[in-house]
Structures are given as C-alpha cells and as structure tokens.
Design an enzyme around this catalytic site. Structure first.
Site, mmCIF file in Angstrom:
data_model
loop_
_atom_site.group_PDB
_atom_site.id
_atom_site.type_symbol
_atom_site.label_atom_id
_atom_site.label_comp_id
_atom_site.label_asym_id
_atom_site.label_seq_id
_atom_site.Cartn_x
_atom_site.Cartn_y
_atom_site.Cartn_z
ATOM 1 N N ARG A 161 -11.963 -8.312 9.431
ATOM 2 C CA ARG A 161 -11.302 -9.575 9.087
ATOM 3 C C ARG A 161 -10.857 -10.319 10.350
ATOM 4 O O ARG A 161 -10.995 -11.541 10.445
ATOM 5 C CB ARG A 161 -10.077 -9.295 8.205
ATOM 6 C CG ARG A 161 -10.421 -8.866 6.786
ATOM 7 C CD ARG A 161 -9.220 -8.287 6.061
ATOM 8 N NE ARG A 161 -9.498 -8.063 4.638
ATOM 9 C CZ ARG A 161 -8.801 -7.256 3.862
ATOM 10 N NH1 ARG A 161 -7.767 -6.573 4.368
ATOM 11 N NH2 ARG A 161 -9.113 -7.121 2.581
ATOM 12 N N ASP A 169 -9.623 -4.336 8.416
ATOM 13 C CA ASP A 169 -8.720 -5.251 9.112
ATOM 14 C C ASP A 169 -9.376 -5.779 10.390
ATOM 15 O O ASP A 169 -9.274 -6.965 10.723
ATOM 16 C CB ASP A 169 -7.412 -4.540 9.473
ATOM 17 C CG ASP A 169 -6.812 -3.820 8.291
ATOM 18 O OD1 ASP A 169 -6.057 -4.452 7.536
ATOM 19 O OD2 ASP A 169 -7.117 -2.627 8.123
ATOM 20 N N ASN A 228 -5.849 3.746 -0.992
ATOM 21 C CA ASN A 228 -4.589 3.416 -0.321
ATOM 22 C C ASN A 228 -3.401 4.170 -0.896
ATOM 23 O O ASN A 228 -3.399 4.498 -2.080
ATOM 24 C CB ASN A 228 -4.329 1.908 -0.431
ATOM 25 C CG ASN A 228 -5.178 1.117 0.544
ATOM 26 O OD1 ASN A 228 -5.327 1.507 1.691
ATOM 27 N ND2 ASN A 228 -5.734 0.012 0.075
ATOM 28 N N HIS A 253 -3.046 0.850 8.100
ATOM 29 C CA HIS A 253 -3.803 -0.126 7.309
ATOM 30 C C HIS A 253 -2.790 -0.729 6.342
ATOM 31 O O HIS A 253 -2.654 -0.307 5.201
ATOM 32 C CB HIS A 253 -4.943 0.551 6.551
ATOM 33 C CG HIS A 253 -5.652 -0.352 5.578
ATOM 34 N ND1 HIS A 253 -6.136 -1.587 5.932
ATOM 35 C CD2 HIS A 253 -5.936 -0.198 4.256
ATOM 36 C CE1 HIS A 253 -6.697 -2.162 4.867
ATOM 37 N NE2 HIS A 253 -6.576 -1.332 3.839
ATOM 38 N N ARG A 267 0.834 -1.202 0.000
ATOM 39 C CA ARG A 267 0.000 0.000 0.000
ATOM 40 C C ARG A 267 0.870 1.254 0.000
ATOM 41 O O ARG A 267 0.527 2.275 -0.584
ATOM 42 C CB ARG A 267 -0.932 -0.011 1.213
ATOM 43 C CG ARG A 267 -1.949 -1.150 1.200
ATOM 44 C CD ARG A 267 -2.788 -1.148 2.477
ATOM 45 N NE ARG A 267 -3.768 -2.228 2.490
ATOM 46 C CZ ARG A 267 -3.560 -3.397 3.060
ATOM 47 N NH1 ARG A 267 -2.408 -3.669 3.650
ATOM 48 N NH2 ARG A 267 -4.504 -4.329 3.056
#
Length: 320
Positions: free
Chosen positions: A156, A153, A125, A180, A93
C-alpha cells in the site's frame, strides 16, 4: 519441509472465507502451486470453492484442487491459515486476539497431529500475535512459522507513493515495519525511487514531517478501516500478498519481503513477532534484514514491539 523437501509444491489453505478464496484464486492465476487443498469447518463451502476454481482450469496452469481434511497437511509444503473471526467495522486487529487465539490452538494442534513438517504461513489478524501463538503451539523452529506481517502495508505504501509521484510502483522501494496495525511505522530513511533517496528525489528536507508524506502514511495505516467501512472486508490485496510469499517459498527465491517473524536480538528486540524485511526461501526465513534506523524510527519500532509483546503474553497465558 526442512527434514524432507517434497518438491510437490503442495499448499493447504485452512479457511475458505474471502481471504482464503482470494488467495486460492491468485494461486490458480499465477500457477504457483501444483496441488491445492482447501479445508474449512464448513466442508460444503470448501467443496464449492474447489469446484468453482477447477472450472477455470482450462484458462490457467494445470493444478490439482480439492477440498479435504487435516490429514492432507501431513505431506504439504505449506499450510496457510486464513481462518478466524473477521475484523468488524470500528474494531482494531488487536480486538480480535482472544477470539482467534483459541481458534488457532485447535487448528495448529490438528495440523501437527498428522505429522506436518512444512512451513506455516499465517494471515489471520492480529497476524503478529497469532504467528507467535502458532510457533508456541506447533513447536516448530521459528524459521518455519511466518506471518504475512506488513507485506500488504508495504505494498500500500509503495502504491500510494507511486500515485503521488507518478512512478511505476515496482520502481518505488519502501518499507512499513512493526505491527500490522495501528502502531506500524514507515521507514522514511530508506524510501527510494529508482535508487534515489526520497528526500533527494522529491527535494524534501524533512520527509518525516512533510504534510503530504504524513498524509500518505496515514492512508496506509488506516487503509483497512477505510475499505471495511465501504465493502465490509479486505481480501484482494492480502490474497496477492500471500501468493507472493508462496512463490518466494516454493520457488526458493531468497526474496526480501516484509513478513512477521520472531526477533531474537535484531533491532534490539527479543521474543516478539513483528513485520520486518527478511530473506525468504524454501526453508522459510533465511535471515532477518536489519535496516539502519534513525532514532525516531527506532523509538517507534520499540513502541510497536511493546504493544505486541504485552498482547502476545496475554494471548499465550489465556491458552494455558
């Protein structure tokens, strides 16, 4: 939005690629907004997406959807930026910094030139750095420039923990904070299942170093790479994450979500955007929620912040 609350629930999406269109589809499904405008450098693409979404209106809640230009941002409650170069296989990213910082300067300048008074939500990003770029270029208060941060995140993380322990993910409470990206960290000290600390629930003495828990976190951290290798991009998860943030803002929910926001002394950090739990409402960031971290977590968070600060300084310098 702080100066004059329109209550129109008007959302403008800049960028109708896979993330922007997935987000728009989630908004239509959930009936979160009243008015949705799609802006893209490819006007025909935006018009095609708007028509496609409108054809599903008989199955959804009433909403005005159309393609438009930057003038539509003048009375928007929320401008969501999903435009920019995509992350390619093998690319981090942070590799996207120089490409997207320049794109963002043009976008944000165009939005502010029409008198935008609402909230920016950044998803492109590297989101933490581009959120900081948006803050600097727009001149808006920090409360009104929010990055999607580690909301995906965290989702997840909760999902993989729920799969492992066979528990509804909505009953798993956990946070991923920091960048991130590759330097993010799990806050193991605050993971709870049904209100019970993970160490007690799972009967694990050293959660941070447990091989199974370590593997779960690694799968969270590397999830985007795994998905990009298989299908080229990630977009459904973040589309739903953006919808969740939009709902918290437009419905004035005062919800606690992990977003990228400017820290000014919290966690011992200053002048850096990164993902942390924060209370979000119609004014933007109401308050950063400062978790009590253990020494290992503090060290990892400061390391993550150091990486972001160095890259952000470079991005801002390149724009001058």
């Amino acid at each position: 939005m702080v100066d004059t609350l329109t209550k129109s629930r008007k959302v403008v999406i800049i960028g109708t690629g896979l993330v922007g269109s997935s987000y728009a589809y989630a908004l239509l499904n959930q009936g979160v907004a009243n008015e949705l405008v799609l802006i893209d450098v490819n006007r025909e693409k935006a018009e095609g997406e708007a028509r496609d979404l409108n054809h599903g209106m008989p199955f959804a809640s009433p909403m005005k959807i159309r393609a438009g230009g930057y003038e539509e941002c003048s009375n928007a409650d929320l401008v969501v930026i999903t435009a920019g170069a995509n992350q390619k296989p093998g690319e981090t990213r942070l590799d996207l910094v120089s490409k997207n910082a320049k794109i963002f300067k043009g976008i944000v300048t165009s939005v502010m030139e029409v008198g935008f008074k609402g909230i920016f939500l950044v998803a492109t990003n590297p989101v933490d750095i581009l959120s900081h770029v948006t803050l600097e270029v727009s001149g808006l208060p920090k409360e009104r420039v929010i990055g999607s941060g580690t909301i995906l995140d965290t989702a997840r993380f909760r999902y993989l923990l729920s799969e492992h322990f066979e528990i509804d993910s909505r009953n798993v409470h956990a946070y991923i904070i920091g960048e991130h990206g590759d330097s993010e960290l799990p806050v193991w000290s605050h993971v709870q299942i049904g209100g019970i600390p993970l160490s007690k629930y799972a009967k694990i003495d050293d959660v941070e170093n447990n091989p199974e828990m370590t593997k779960i976190f690694e799968n969270v951290r590397d999830a985007a790479y795994h998905i990009i290798e298989r299908k080229g991009a990630t977009y459904y998860g973040i589309g739903l994450g953006l919808m969740r943030l939009t709902k918290a803002i437009l419905h004035n929910e005062n919800s606690i979500v992990t977003v990228s926001t400017l820290l000014e002394g919290q966690y011992g950090l200053d002048n850096v955007y990164l993902g942390v739990p924060a209370i979000v409402n119609e004014y933007g960031i109401r308050q950063v929620v400062e978790l009590e971290l253990n020494e290992t977590e503090k060290q990892k968070l400061h390391n993550s912040a150091g990486i972001l600060k160095e890259m952000t300084d470079a991005a801002l310098k390149a724009l001058k």
